[in-house]
Design an enzyme around this catalytic site. Structure first.
Site, PDB file in Angstrom:
ATOM      1  N   ASN A  11       0.871  -1.172   0.000  1.00  0.00           N
ATOM      2  CA  ASN A  11       0.000   0.000   0.000  1.00  0.00           C
ATOM      3  C   ASN A  11       0.910   1.224   0.000  1.00  0.00           C
ATOM      4  O   ASN A  11       1.474   1.584   1.033  1.00  0.00           O
ATOM      5  CB  ASN A  11      -0.896  -0.037   1.245  1.00  0.00           C
ATOM      6  CG  ASN A  11      -1.875   1.122   1.282  1.00  0.00           C
ATOM      7  OD1 ASN A  11      -1.837   2.015   0.437  1.00  0.00           O
ATOM      8  ND2 ASN A  11      -2.757   1.108   2.262  1.00  0.00           N
ATOM      9  N   ARG A  92      -2.620  -2.208  -3.386  1.00  0.00           N
ATOM     10  CA  ARG A  92      -3.837  -1.430  -3.197  1.00  0.00           C
ATOM     11  C   ARG A  92      -3.782  -0.237  -4.135  1.00  0.00           C
ATOM     12  O   ARG A  92      -2.808   0.526  -4.134  1.00  0.00           O
ATOM     13  CB  ARG A  92      -3.919  -0.942  -1.750  1.00  0.00           C
ATOM     14  CG  ARG A  92      -5.092  -0.023  -1.550  1.00  0.00           C
ATOM     15  CD  ARG A  92      -5.244   0.377  -0.100  1.00  0.00           C
ATOM     16  NE  ARG A  92      -6.431   1.199   0.038  1.00  0.00           N
ATOM     17  CZ  ARG A  92      -6.450   2.396   0.622  1.00  0.00           C
ATOM     18  NH1 ARG A  92      -5.342   2.908   1.133  1.00  0.00           N
ATOM     19  NH2 ARG A  92      -7.557   3.070   0.714  1.00  0.00           N
ATOM     20  N   HIS A 181     -12.978   2.365   0.222  1.00  0.00           N
ATOM     21  CA  HIS A 181     -12.942   1.343   1.284  1.00  0.00           C
ATOM     22  C   HIS A 181     -13.648   0.069   0.814  1.00  0.00           C
ATOM     23  O   HIS A 181     -14.091  -0.730   1.638  1.00  0.00           O
ATOM     24  CB  HIS A 181     -13.659   1.799   2.585  1.00  0.00           C
ATOM     25  CG  HIS A 181     -12.930   2.824   3.380  1.00  0.00           C
ATOM     26  ND1 HIS A 181     -13.602   3.720   4.183  1.00  0.00           N
ATOM     27  CD2 HIS A 181     -11.624   3.107   3.535  1.00  0.00           C
ATOM     28  CE1 HIS A 181     -12.735   4.504   4.796  1.00  0.00           C
ATOM     29  NE2 HIS A 181     -11.520   4.149   4.407  1.00  0.00           N
ATOM     30  N   ARG A 242     -11.285  14.742   8.117  1.00  0.00           N
ATOM     31  CA  ARG A 242     -12.075  15.198   6.960  1.00  0.00           C
ATOM     32  C   ARG A 242     -13.480  15.611   7.382  1.00  0.00           C
ATOM     33  O   ARG A 242     -14.070  14.981   8.269  1.00  0.00           O
ATOM     34  CB  ARG A 242     -12.210  14.076   5.927  1.00  0.00           C
ATOM     35  CG  ARG A 242     -10.912  13.710   5.275  1.00  0.00           C
ATOM     36  CD  ARG A 242     -11.116  12.575   4.273  1.00  0.00           C
ATOM     37  NE  ARG A 242      -9.956  11.713   4.312  1.00  0.00           N
ATOM     38  CZ  ARG A 242      -9.971  10.416   4.018  1.00  0.00           C
ATOM     39  NH1 ARG A 242     -11.087   9.816   3.658  1.00  0.00           N
ATOM     40  NH2 ARG A 242      -8.865   9.719   4.083  1.00  0.00           N
ATOM     41  N   GLU A 385      -7.836  -5.759   5.335  1.00  0.00           N
ATOM     42  CA  GLU A 385      -7.701  -5.416   3.914  1.00  0.00           C
ATOM     43  C   GLU A 385      -6.521  -6.142   3.279  1.00  0.00           C
ATOM     44  O   GLU A 385      -6.574  -6.516   2.113  1.00  0.00           O
ATOM     45  CB  GLU A 385      -7.577  -3.896   3.762  1.00  0.00           C
ATOM     46  CG  GLU A 385      -8.915  -3.214   4.022  1.00  0.00           C
ATOM     47  CD  GLU A 385      -8.834  -1.722   4.261  1.00  0.00           C
ATOM     48  OE1 GLU A 385      -8.444  -1.335   5.374  1.00  0.00           O
ATOM     49  OE2 GLU A 385      -9.161  -0.954   3.353  1.00  0.00           O
TER      50      GLU A 385
END
Ligand code: ADP
Length: 399
Positions: A11, A92, A181, A242, A385
């Protein structure tokens, strides 16, 4: 030794590189690491291999230098990754646009396409591509597979994916809701069905991925019909830093009245807002401690966070019509019992009953936290993940 058939999962961020080597069958994690501040005067490396920790502070000018160092750290433990029987590298990739709907073997054409759609995720896709190029330069013989964060949501119903924007402009600039996601929402919804002993095709779920980034999805029979993130990962729930949903008119206001540039507003919305903007803190552990101590700013941040979360839970109950399971995952969802209890408080009339003792249990395993007479099963399912990417990569390579 690295187990034959293991997968290296990568990633790559703009200045970071996370990696794991794992066995997709036994789920054993063989190595795990994180390189940060790549390209800065001093980078930091945390590398773990079979119980053995290494920390390094060293200058790494780019991702290729970072990967080269990681391979050297493996060599120091007697492991030549290039010749260790890795079956695949799984990368990813944040944005698949309207080009990638499934995990994809990386070829020159795939690289060009990831590059072509980079304007959709200017901070993420170029970094992901840098990681892909760096790894393939050093491990040219291991097949590499791109696993896209958007893929699970690529078939969102048109009405859920479409912004009420001038249709010409939307088409020209590929403006639509993509969702993110996805690897986690897909993995968690499958695990939840397994845990309940049900076929994922037969149940409706609301999945709440609450980490630093946060998103919810409504999953009908294994396929998402809505999700909170949109064109970018900024939309939806209140997150660590965020805003989540915000009136787009605020952008015009801040530009006209405060004289802020687009870059300033981007940084404000993505990095300085959310929980951090509201109370100066984006670590949920300290927010909960501050709430318990009666801190006003933390308490207000917590209320705003919950209000947004409950709004989407309600919306998705209506969209799904019948809900079989509500599933919490990621750092906050897996660990913060008060968030789980408060987000579903007072919904007994909707068949949702949390069992306080079950909710208080801490465990790395999937678990039920609703009462036996709750019509809706409420679950905690740890996301993974890396495992999902590793399995997807093997699936592509062995197809
Ligand atoms: P991401 O992958 O998006 O960076 P994670 O899924 O790792 O994020 O989640 C990070 C969040 O989880 C942080 O807000 C952190 O404070 C929170 N978290 C982790 N452990 C706990 C805990 N024991 N109690 C409450 N919150 C926790």
């Amino acid at each position: 030794m690295i187990v034959e058939g293991s997968v290296l999962v990568v990633n790559a961020g703009s200045s970071s590189l996370k990696y794991q080597v794992l066995d997709p069958v036994t789920e054993e994690v063989i190595a795990d690491g994180l390189v940060e501040r790549i390209g800065e005067p001093m980078s930091s490396v945390k590398h773990w291999y079979r119980g053995h920790d290494v920390r390094r502070e060293v200058a790494l000018p780019d991702h290729e230098a970072a990967i080269a160092l990681v391979l050297d750290l493996f060599k120091a433990d007697g492991v030549d990754i290039a010749d260790s029987g890795l079956s695949a590298v799984g990368h990813r990739v944040v944005h698949g646009g309207r080009s990638f709907f499934a995990p994809t073997l990386i070829t020159d054409e795939v690289r060009s396409e990831i590059e072509r759609i980079s304007p959709l995720a200017p901070l993420h896709n170029p970094a992901n591509l840098t990681g892909i190029n760096a790894v393939s330069a050093l491990l040219p013989d291991v097949p590499a597979v791109a696993v896209f964060d958007t893929a699970f949501f690529s078939d969102l119903p048109d009405e859920a994916a479409t912004y009420a924007l001038d249709a010409e402009v939307a088409r020209e600039y590929a403006v639509r809701r993509y969702g993110f996601h996805g690897t986690s929402h897909e993995y968690v919804s499958r695990c939840a069905a397994d845990f309940l002993g049900r076929d994922v095709a037969d149940i409706n779920q609301i999945v709440l991925h609450l980490g630093n980034g946060a998103s919810a999805s409504a999953v009908r029979g294994g396929a998402p019909i809505d999700t909170t993130m949109g064109m970018t990962p900024l939309e939806g729930l209140v997150m660590g830093t965020r805003t989540g949903d915000i009136d787009a008119g605020i952008v015009f206001q801040l530009s006209r009245v405060a004289g802020m540039s687009i870059e300033d507003i981007d940084t404000l919305f993505n990095k300085k807002s959310g929980l951090k903007g509201l109370c100066g803190d984006n670590d949920f552990r300290s927010i909960l401690e501050r709430v318990a101590e009666g801190d006003d700013a933390a308490e207000r941040a917590y209320r705003v966070y919950l209000h947004r979360l409950r709004r989407y839970i309600g919306a998705y109950m209506i969209e799904l019509g019948k809900v079989d399971a509500i599933v919490f995952t990621a750092g906050v969802g897996e660990n913060a019992a008060p968030v789980r209890a408060d987000s579903l408080a007072g919904l007994e009339n909707y068949g949702i009953r949390i069992d306080a003792d079950r909710n208080a249990v801490r465990s790395p395993d999937p678990r039920l936290i609703s009462t036996d007479d709750s019509a809706v099963a409420v679950l905690v399912v740890p996301t993974n993940e890396e495992l999902a990417i590793a399995r997807a990569a093997v699936g592509v390579v062995s197809a």
